[in-house]
Design a protein around this motif. Structure first.
Motif, PDB file in Angstrom:
ATOM      1  N   ASP A   4      74.435  69.153  27.178  1.00  0.00           N
ATOM      2  CA  ASP A   4      75.758  68.543  26.983  1.00  0.00           C
ATOM      3  C   ASP A   4      76.846  69.611  27.145  1.00  0.00           C
ATOM      4  OD1 ASP A   4      77.647  66.634  26.274  1.00  0.00           O
ATOM      5  OD2 ASP A   4      77.423  66.967  24.115  1.00  0.00           O
ATOM      6  N   HIS A  24      73.461  65.121  18.050  1.00  0.00           N
ATOM      7  CA  HIS A  24      73.605  65.926  19.273  1.00  0.00           C
ATOM      8  C   HIS A  24      74.791  66.892  19.228  1.00  0.00           C
ATOM      9  CE1 HIS A  24      76.542  62.797  20.660  1.00  0.00           C
ATOM     10  NE2 HIS A  24      77.013  63.788  21.425  1.00  0.00           N
ATOM     11  N   HIS A  25      75.631  66.788  18.168  1.00  0.00           N
ATOM     12  CA  HIS A  25      76.715  67.777  18.021  1.00  0.00           C
ATOM     13  C   HIS A  25      76.462  68.725  16.868  1.00  0.00           C
ATOM     14  CE1 HIS A  25      79.646  66.886  21.122  1.00  0.00           C
ATOM     15  NE2 HIS A  25      79.443  65.579  20.921  1.00  0.00           N
ATOM     16  N   HIS A  76      73.850  59.224  24.640  1.00  0.00           N
ATOM     17  CA  HIS A  76      74.269  60.033  23.483  1.00  0.00           C
ATOM     18  C   HIS A  76      75.762  59.881  23.167  1.00  0.00           C
ATOM     19  CE1 HIS A  76      75.650  62.712  26.689  1.00  0.00           C
ATOM     20  NE2 HIS A  76      76.313  63.425  25.776  1.00  0.00           N
ATOM     21  N   ASP A  77      76.558  59.644  24.180  1.00  0.00           N
ATOM     22  CA  ASP A  77      78.009  59.513  23.954  1.00  0.00           C
ATOM     23  C   ASP A  77      78.488  58.068  24.022  1.00  0.00           C
ATOM     24  OD1 ASP A  77      78.767  62.050  23.322  1.00  0.00           O
ATOM     25  OD2 ASP A  77      79.391  62.618  25.351  1.00  0.00           O
ATOM     26  N   HIS A 109      82.050  59.764  17.064  1.00  0.00           N
ATOM     27  CA  HIS A 109      81.311  59.110  18.155  1.00  0.00           C
ATOM     28  C   HIS A 109      79.780  59.236  18.040  1.00  0.00           C
ATOM     29  CE1 HIS A 109      81.215  63.042  20.322  1.00  0.00           C
ATOM     30  NE2 HIS A 109      80.159  62.525  20.922  1.00  0.00           N
ATOM     31  N   LYS A 144      81.476  56.730  22.180  1.00  0.00           N
ATOM     32  CA  LYS A 144      82.877  56.961  22.582  1.00  0.00           C
ATOM     33  C   LYS A 144      83.576  55.655  22.966  1.00  0.00           C
ATOM     34  CE  LYS A 144      82.628  61.778  23.964  1.00  0.00           C
ATOM     35  NZ  LYS A 144      82.642  62.733  25.087  1.00  0.00           N
TER      36      LYS A 144
HETATM   37 FE   FE2 Z   1      79.037  63.882  22.351  1.00  0.00          FE
END
Ligand code: FE2
Length: 404
Positions: free
Chosen positions: A341, A312-313, A259-260, A288, A263
């Protein structure tokens, strides 16, 4: 031939051979069982014919006396007349020969079955020396009365029956159906093998690609990488408790793992900044999820997971990013990842603050615009996390887990 085709084609050909052998074995087995019943039937018919020939034509005073007196033409005429009603006997005659000690002898002569009997008087007390009665039957005609469909006379390779008739199973009638069955089974096997092979090949290639990215990710930003691993395990734990199984659970796990990953496109000084981000940095940081989604879209095997990582954010009240979605518009898997998260971020070490205990983290999360049902579930089952064992497949997507 391309190397990648070699294995599935080889396996398909091997399967074809095995299926053919299987069908052949089944037919052999059936033919073996049929052989016994055909043999019994043939033996019965031959014995009936032989006894009838012996008792009806050769074991009577009239024939005996004619032969003893040397009246062979009359004796033969008598025998042939008597065998007219024997439809299977093609020829019957009296010839020179050594009389068998019993009622008859059966001899195979090419495709002809030869029945040899002694010539006796009515009460069987006397026997003509050096003369015998012979009846000739075509073996194929005999076989036709029993089983023309399943067996044929086969002088070269046939299996011999009790009276020496060589017969072989007759597969010609089933050849068309055998071919159809073999073709269909092979087709199914080939489709299965090719699908399986290419699915595995794609998964392997994609997984290798992702592992490379994850490795790079891990090397450039250790906190995010370990965070992703923890989030993935927590998502797996929550997913299992929500009743996710099979592909859906695996998708959730991989999405959480990656998911990240976006970044990787954010400058390292922003990722590791020991303090609050300024508005410009914040804008960059908020990109990201979109970068994560873009990376997943470039892998065919995982492109379906891109919406999960993209959102996801997002938050229940629309305060999240990148699109400010609310409640029902946020994918459920994204909500799960959002909850775990945040939880992992709260209890984990960060350069800019100390971790807090899980209980405090849950209290904090109660007032956040997260899916509170998922928060409650994680809270209720949190005590079971220590004993949680991930499925075996989770390891293949987690290069760190093998070394940590
Ligand atoms: Fe994230």
């Amino acid at each position: 031939m391309k190397r990648k085709l070699f294995v599935p084609i080889t396996i398909t050909l091997a399967s074809l051979l095995l299926i053919g052998l299987l069908i052949y074995s089944i037919q052999r087995h059936i033919a073996g069982r049929n052989f016994e019943s055909v043999n019994d039937a043939l033996s019965s018919i031959i014995e009936i014919q032989a006894y009838a020939f012996y008792n009806g034509c050769l074991s009577n005073n009239q024939t005996y006396n004619l032969v003893i007196q040397g009246e062979f033409a009359e004796a033969n005429a008598l025998v042939q007349k008597a065998t007219d009603s024997f439809s299977l006997i093609d020829l019957a005659e009296i010839v020179e020969g050594k009389p068998p000690s019993d009622s008859f002898d059966i001899i195979m002569d090419g495709e002809l079955l030869r029945i040899e009997c002694p010539i006796r008087n009515d009460d069987k007390t006397a026997i003509v020396p050096n003369m015998i009665g012979v009846a000739i039957i075509q073996a194929q005609r005999l076989l036709n009365t029993v089983s023309a469909k399943d067996f044929r006379i086969d002088l070269a390779h046939g299996r011999k029956t009790t009276y020496g008739i060589p017969i072989s199973a007759n597969f010609t009638g089933n050849r068309l159906w055998d071919s159809i069955i073999i073709a269909l089974l092979t087709g199914f096997v080939a489709i299965f093998i090719f699908q399986h092979f290419y699915r595995n090949a794609n998964t392997f290639l994609d997984t290798r690609g992702l592992e490379s990215i994850i490795y790079l990710f891990e090397q450039t930003e250790r906190i995010s990488a370990s965070h992703s691993r923890n989030v993935a395990m927590l998502a797996l734990f929550v997913g299992k408790n929500l009743g996710f199984r099979g592909k859906r659970l695996k998708d959730l796990y991989i999405a959480a793992l990656l998911h990240d990953i976006g970044k990787i496109g954010i400058p390292n000084n922003i990722l590791t900044k020991n303090g609050k981000l300024d508005p410009c940095e914040f804008v960059q940081m908020r990109q990201h999820p979109a970068i994560s989604a873009r990376i997943l879209r470039s892998f065919k095997e995982f492109e379906r997971l891109s919406p999960i990582v993209l959102y996801h954010h997002e938050r229940e009240d629309g305060s999240g990013y990148p699109e400010g979605l609310t409640g029902r518009d946020i994918p459920f898997e994204s909500k799960i990842i959002a909850v775990v998260d945040v939880f992992e971020a709260l209890i984990g070490e960060r350069p800019y603050r100390d971790p807090i205990c899980p209980l405090s983290a849950f209290q904090k999360m109660r007032s956040m615009p997260l899916d509170q049902k998922i928060v409650s579930l994680l809270m209720d089952h949190y005590g079971e996390l220590d004993g949680f064992r991930p499925p075996r497949w989770a390891l293949s997507y987690s290069p760190w887990m093998l070394t940590s």
